[in-house]
Each structure stands twice: as C-alpha cells, then as structure tokens.
Design a protein around this motif. Structure first.
Motif, PDB file in Angstrom:
ATOM      1  N   LEU A 114       0.987  -1.054   0.095  1.00 36.10           N
ATOM      2  CA  LEU A 114      -0.037  -0.033  -0.044  1.00 36.10           C
ATOM      3  C   LEU A 114       0.872   1.203   0.177  1.00 36.10           C
ATOM      4  N   ASP A 115       1.031   1.765  -1.415  1.00 42.03           N
ATOM      5  CA  ASP A 115       1.968   3.047  -1.144  1.00 42.03           C
ATOM      6  C   ASP A 115       1.040   4.370  -1.237  1.00 42.03           C
ATOM      7  N   GLY A 116       1.693   5.245  -0.631  1.00 44.62           N
ATOM      8  CA  GLY A 116       1.116   6.425  -0.422  1.00 44.62           C
ATOM      9  C   GLY A 116       0.276   6.698   0.761  1.00 44.62           C
ATOM     10  N   SER A 117       0.610   5.725   1.911  1.00 43.03           N
ATOM     11  CA  SER A 117      -0.382   5.663   2.835  1.00 43.03           C
ATOM     12  C   SER A 117      -0.566   6.712   3.648  1.00 43.03           C
ATOM     13  N   SER A 118       0.766   7.721   3.677  1.00 44.20           N
ATOM     14  CA  SER A 118       0.475   8.772   4.677  1.00 44.20           C
ATOM     15  C   SER A 118      -0.743   9.822   3.888  1.00 44.20           C
ATOM     16  N   ASN A 119      -1.261   9.316   3.016  1.00 49.71           N
ATOM     17  CA  ASN A 119      -2.606  10.002   2.080  1.00 49.71           C
ATOM     18  C   ASN A 119      -3.846   9.540   2.537  1.00 49.71           C
ATOM     19  N   CYS A 207       6.345  16.995  -9.583  1.00 48.24           N
ATOM     20  CA  CYS A 207       7.643  16.839  -8.945  1.00 48.24           C
ATOM     21  C   CYS A 207       7.279  17.765  -7.805  1.00 48.24           C
ATOM     22  N   ASN A 208       7.820  17.363  -6.544  1.00 47.56           N
ATOM     23  CA  ASN A 208       7.745  17.795  -5.310  1.00 47.56           C
ATOM     24  C   ASN A 208       8.821  19.124  -5.305  1.00 47.56           C
ATOM     25  N   GLU A 209       8.329  20.220  -5.907  1.00 48.15           N
ATOM     26  CA  GLU A 209       9.062  21.480  -5.838  1.00 48.15           C
ATOM     27  C   GLU A 209       9.630  22.039  -4.584  1.00 48.15           C
ATOM     28  N   ARG A 235       1.436  19.306 -11.655  1.00 48.91           N
ATOM     29  CA  ARG A 235       0.576  18.448 -10.797  1.00 48.91           C
ATOM     30  C   ARG A 235       1.174  17.694 -10.008  1.00 48.91           C
ATOM     31  N   TYR A 236       1.064  17.812  -8.795  1.00 46.97           N
ATOM     32  CA  TYR A 236       1.824  16.842  -7.800  1.00 46.97           C
ATOM     33  C   TYR A 236       0.617  16.314  -6.591  1.00 46.97           C
ATOM     34  N   ILE A 237       0.410  15.210  -6.788  1.00 44.86           N
ATOM     35  CA  ILE A 237      -0.630  14.641  -5.770  1.00 44.86           C
ATOM     36  C   ILE A 237       0.050  14.043  -4.459  1.00 44.86           C
ATOM     37  N   GLY A 238       1.224  13.743  -4.696  1.00 43.52           N
ATOM     38  CA  GLY A 238       2.410  13.086  -3.563  1.00 43.52           C
ATOM     39  C   GLY A 238       2.010  11.530  -3.128  1.00 43.52           C
ATOM     40  N   SER A 239       1.138  10.815  -4.153  1.00 42.69           N
ATOM     41  CA  SER A 239       1.012   9.456  -3.944  1.00 42.69           C
ATOM     42  C   SER A 239       1.334   8.989  -5.405  1.00 42.69           C
ATOM     43  N   LEU A 240       2.392   8.312  -5.455  1.00 39.27           N
ATOM     44  CA  LEU A 240       3.021   7.676  -6.616  1.00 39.27           C
ATOM     45  C   LEU A 240       2.199   7.120  -7.588  1.00 39.27           C
ATOM     46  N   VAL A 241       1.419   6.202  -7.404  1.00 38.15           N
ATOM     47  CA  VAL A 241       0.533   5.492  -8.445  1.00 38.15           C
ATOM     48  C   VAL A 241      -0.766   6.767  -8.960  1.00 38.15           C
ATOM     49  N   ILE A 253       5.423  13.900 -17.060  1.00 33.41           N
ATOM     50  CA  ILE A 253       6.623  13.446 -16.546  1.00 33.41           C
ATOM     51  C   ILE A 253       6.484  13.531 -15.040  1.00 33.41           C
ATOM     52  N   PHE A 254       6.882  12.397 -14.395  1.00 31.80           N
ATOM     53  CA  PHE A 254       6.976  12.224 -12.814  1.00 31.80           C
ATOM     54  C   PHE A 254       8.408  12.323 -12.707  1.00 31.80           C
ATOM     55  N   ILE A 255       8.995  13.169 -11.891  1.00 34.34           N
ATOM     56  CA  ILE A 255      10.195  12.955 -11.267  1.00 34.34           C
ATOM     57  C   ILE A 255      10.405  13.141  -9.705  1.00 34.34           C
ATOM     58  N   TYR A 256      11.297  11.956  -9.480  1.00 36.17           N
ATOM     59  CA  TYR A 256      11.685  12.164  -7.885  1.00 36.17           C
ATOM     60  C   TYR A 256      13.260  12.264  -8.107  1.00 36.17           C
ATOM     61  N   PRO A 257      13.718  13.408  -7.782  1.00 44.14           N
ATOM     62  CA  PRO A 257      15.267  13.490  -7.983  1.00 44.14           C
ATOM     63  C   PRO A 257      16.042  13.390  -6.708  1.00 44.14           C
ATOM     64  N   GLY A 265      17.802   9.605  -4.035  1.00 44.76           N
ATOM     65  CA  GLY A 265      16.151   9.444  -4.137  1.00 44.76           C
ATOM     66  C   GLY A 265      15.419   8.995  -3.151  1.00 44.76           C
ATOM     67  N   LYS A 266      14.009   8.662  -3.328  1.00 41.96           N
ATOM     68  CA  LYS A 266      13.336   8.349  -2.199  1.00 41.96           C
ATOM     69  C   LYS A 266      12.872   7.016  -2.649  1.00 41.96           C
ATOM     70  N   LEU A 267      12.249   6.771  -3.965  1.00 48.06           N
ATOM     71  CA  LEU A 267      11.486   5.845  -4.490  1.00 48.06           C
ATOM     72  C   LEU A 267      12.181   4.510  -4.514  1.00 48.06           C
ATOM     73  N   ARG A 268      11.789   3.359  -4.308  1.00 49.18           N
ATOM     74  CA  ARG A 268      12.279   2.019  -4.126  1.00 49.18           C
ATOM     75  C   ARG A 268      12.558   1.366  -5.369  1.00 49.18           C
ATOM     76  N   LEU A 269      13.671   0.901  -5.769  1.00 47.94           N
ATOM     77  CA  LEU A 269      14.011   0.380  -7.173  1.00 47.94           C
ATOM     78  C   LEU A 269      12.928  -0.885  -7.550  1.00 47.94           C
ATOM     79  N   TYR A 271      10.282  -2.504  -5.888  1.00 47.41           N
ATOM     80  CA  TYR A 271       8.841  -2.689  -5.856  1.00 47.41           C
ATOM     81  C   TYR A 271       8.047  -1.369  -6.177  1.00 47.41           C
ATOM     82  N   GLU A 272       8.562  -0.378  -6.653  1.00 45.44           N
ATOM     83  CA  GLU A 272       8.017   0.852  -6.933  1.00 45.44           C
ATOM     84  C   GLU A 272       8.420   1.228  -8.112  1.00 45.44           C
ATOM     85  N   CYS A 273       9.803   1.508  -8.561  1.00 46.80           N
ATOM     86  CA  CYS A 273      10.336   2.008  -9.732  1.00 46.80           C
ATOM     87  C   CYS A 273      10.126   1.032 -10.953  1.00 46.80           C
TER      88      CYS A 273
HETATM   89  P1  P6P Z   1       7.327  13.349  -1.044  1.00 45.55           P
HETATM   90  C1  P6P Z   1       4.352   8.383  -0.530  1.00 45.55           C
HETATM   91  O1  P6P Z   1       4.770   8.043   0.694  1.00 45.55           O
HETATM   92  C2  P6P Z   1       5.820   8.063  -1.548  1.00 45.55           C
HETATM   93  O2  P6P Z   1       6.287   7.033  -1.147  1.00 45.55           O
HETATM   94  C3  P6P Z   1       5.053   8.129  -3.164  1.00 45.55           C
HETATM   95  O3  P6P Z   1       3.758   7.522  -2.956  1.00 45.55           O
HETATM   96  C4  P6P Z   1       5.129   9.512  -3.380  1.00 45.55           C
HETATM   97  O4  P6P Z   1       5.380   9.553  -4.704  1.00 45.55           O
HETATM   98  C5  P6P Z   1       6.240  10.039  -2.438  1.00 45.55           C
HETATM   99  O5  P6P Z   1       6.480   9.293  -1.449  1.00 45.55           O
HETATM  100  C6  P6P Z   1       5.956  11.548  -2.020  1.00 45.55           C
HETATM  101  O6  P6P Z   1       7.228  11.966  -1.454  1.00 45.55           O
HETATM  102  O7  P6P Z   1       8.813  13.430  -0.529  1.00 45.55           O
HETATM  103  O8  P6P Z   1       7.108  14.420  -2.095  1.00 45.55           O
HETATM  104  O9  P6P Z   1       6.257  13.735   0.152  1.00 45.55           O
END
Ligand code: P6P
Length: 327
Positions: A114-119, A207-209, A235-241, A253-257, A265-269, A271-273
């Motif tokens: 369950l990705d993005g669970s903080s949302n 992208c999270n600017e 457009r940035y929802i903050g939930s990858l999916v 384009i989605f960017i997590y630099p 980077g934050k995302l995992r190779l 099981y996410e990327c």
């Molecule tokens: P940030 C959610 O916690 C997550 O893993 C992805 O779903 C989302 O794209 C990213 O982190 C958001 O991270 O640092 O922009 O809050």
C-alpha cells in the motif's frame, strides 16, 4: 453499455502472448485482483472501522506504518502463500524476504502493498505496486534474496492497483498495458483500456518542488524549462500511483530526483520504480534514473532507492539532456 471483458476472458483470448502458462498467470492475477477488492473495501471504510492512523510500528525505512499498510501487507502475503505458486516475496513492509514455505513454487513477487499511505487519512488515492518474476534458484531449494534481486528486464508481470475514485487494476505481461476497472455492482474487474499508449509529449510535470533548492543543476534547469515554456501545468498529488496513472492517461513526466534529504532518491527500485517502468515502456514511455534505464539497474539490496524520471518519452529525453549537459 457494451458488454465488458472480464480478466479471465482477456487472459484466455491472449493466451498465446502470455510469458507463462495461462492457468498459472490466471490464478496469480486473480489472486491479486481478489486481494485488491478486499483492500478496496477496507480503504473505503477505514474511517468507520477505525483503520485510519498509525499501527504503532515502523518499517525497515524507519517510516511509521499505517494500520492499513500492515493490513494490506498481511492480506497480500497470505494470498501469495495460499496461491501455491509463489516461493518468496519481497515487501516494502518487511526488512527481509518472506518465505512462502513452498520451495517447489516457481514465482517470485516484489511488492509495495500500500503505497502513499500517508494520504489515506485525507482521502487521497493510494496504490498497490507489484512485480512478478520467475525464481532464479533451483526448484525444490530454499529461495534466496537473489530470487527477488532481479533486474526490471526480468519481470514477467508489472502492475499496480489504484484505489481512487474508481479502483483500477493495471498490468502488463510484456504485451501492452491493460486497465481493468472494479465494478462494485458485479464484484468483477472489467477491461476498460487495452494497449494503453502514453503520448510522447505533454505539458504536465509532476515533482515535489518543495525540495527545489536541493535539486541538482540539471534538474533545476529542467523545472525552469517547464516554467519558461509558459503553458506547462504542475501536478503533484504526492501519491506515486496516482501521479503515475494520471500521466499514463494524459501524458506527463514524474520526477523524484536526488534531494538534500534523499540524495539517492526516495522511491524504491524493486517494488515501486521497476513495475511502473515496465508499464511505462510497454505504453511507449521511458523510465530512467537520470542516466540509465531503470530496468537495466542491477539491484543490490531489497529496499534500495533510486532517483526516478518516468513518463512521456520526449519529456524524459529533455530532462536527461539537461542533466547530461549540466551535471
Ligand atoms: P514526498 C508516498 O509516501 C511516496 O512513497 C510516494 O507514493 C510519493 O510519490 C512520494 O512518497 C511522495 O514523497 O517527499 O514528495 O512527500
């Protein structure tokens, strides 16, 4: 309304293009779909059943686990164990590989249950992301972490479930990207998109600017380029999916630099990327870490992170060009 195709009908009709026996892929995908329905039910009723909030534990990344994180992980691990097709699972929610107590099973799963669970508590869409591989180790032996540490190019299936305004089950088996939308009335996932293609160009960047000042020079130049064009949308929802799915359907384009807080980077190779990279490429898009193709990266550890540039091919190319020029 035209009669929609079920998952079983679709797989049967496309049997010749499947990378493994129909019976096994049908069973595996239906197991995932069935569990997704259960997660859907829990997610939609979480506020009522007191499933919001934290579980009082942390995952390997040291992140507080939400109650629904733990529940989704338990549900999917149980599903894979009971499928009798999976020998080992790698999960964002567990530090080590999870053995399925079936050394004869041939398949391996890497997943973010369950990705993005903080949302969750603020009613923003969240998702399940998964990859399916064939095991590398000998059938009948105890599975090893190397069974999960496979390059993205080895995936048999890359997929996700988006728990949004509708619950969508999206996957590729290497022959196009297909979307099945959950019909709560009939209790089935029905085919609503087949052979999805992502447009080569678009005007949406995601992208999270907030981390802009910590971005590397080439990434800053790309974000500036988007702004200077004058007609781009951020457009940035903050939930990858959710961000990924929008870009798949509308382009972008989605960017997590690399950032000051997450230099690798934050995302995992694994099981996410990788699963999303498989889907993006199958739809005509691209997925890079800023230099190399995501699916070519040789994984070294279960939870390794990566920088991520994924989506419309020409937009990814432009970002890579500016990174190459300025870094
Ligand atoms: P940030 C959610 O916690 C997550 O893993 C992805 O779903 C989302 O794209 C990213 O982190 C958001 O991270 O640092 O922009 O809050």
């Amino acid at each position: 309304m035209s009669q929609k195709t079920t998952l079983r009908q679709f797989l049967k009709a496309n049997e010749a293009n499947l990378p493994a026996p129909l019976s096994e892929l049908d069973h595996l995908l239906h197991s995932i779909a069935r569990t997704a329905k259960t997660v859907h039910a829990h997610v939609t009723r979480a506020a009522i059943t007191d499933l919001y909030g934290t579980a009082g534990s942390s995952n390997i990344q040291g992140e507080e686990q939400q109650k629904l994180d733990v529940l989704a992980n338990t549900l999917f691990v149980t599903t894979f164990r009971e499928s009798n097709l999976v020998c080992v699972v790698g999960s964002e929610e567990e530090e080590e590989i999870i053995l399925m107590d079936n050394n004869d099973a041939e398949y391996v799963v890497a997943m973010d249950p369950l990705d993005g669970s903080s949302n969750i508590d603020v009613n923003v869409s969240i998702g399940t992301i998964f990859s399916v591989f064939k095991r590398k180790s000998e059938k009948g032996t105890k599975p090893k972490v190397e069974d999960v540490l496979q390059k993205g190019t080895e995936q048999l299936i890359g997929g996700y479930v988006l728990y949004g305004t509708a619950t969508a089950f999206v996957f590729t088996t290497g022959n196009g990207v297909h979307i099945f939308t959950y019909d709560p009335k009939g209790g089935e996932f029905l085919l609503t998109h087949t052979n999805l293609e992502i447009v080569k160009d678009s005007k949406t960047y995601s992208c999270n600017e907030g981390g802009f000042l910590g971005f590397t020079e080439g990434v800053k130049k790309y974000i500036d380029f988007c702004k200077e064009e004058g007609d781009y949308k951020a457009r940035y929802i903050g939930s990858l999916v959710a961000d990924f799915h929008r870009n798949m359907l509308k382009g972008g384009i989605f960017i997590y630099p690399s950032t000051q807080k997450t230099p690798k980077g934050k995302l995992r190779l694994l099981y996410e990327c990788n699963p999303l990279a498989f889907i993006a490429e199958q739809a005509g898009g691209k997925a890079y870490d800023g230099r190399v193709r995501i699916m070519e990266i040789e994984p070294e550890s279960l939870h390794q992170r990566t920088t991520y540039y994924v989506g419309s091919a020409n937009m990814v190319d432009k970002a890579l060009e500016l990174i190459e020029t300025h870094e």
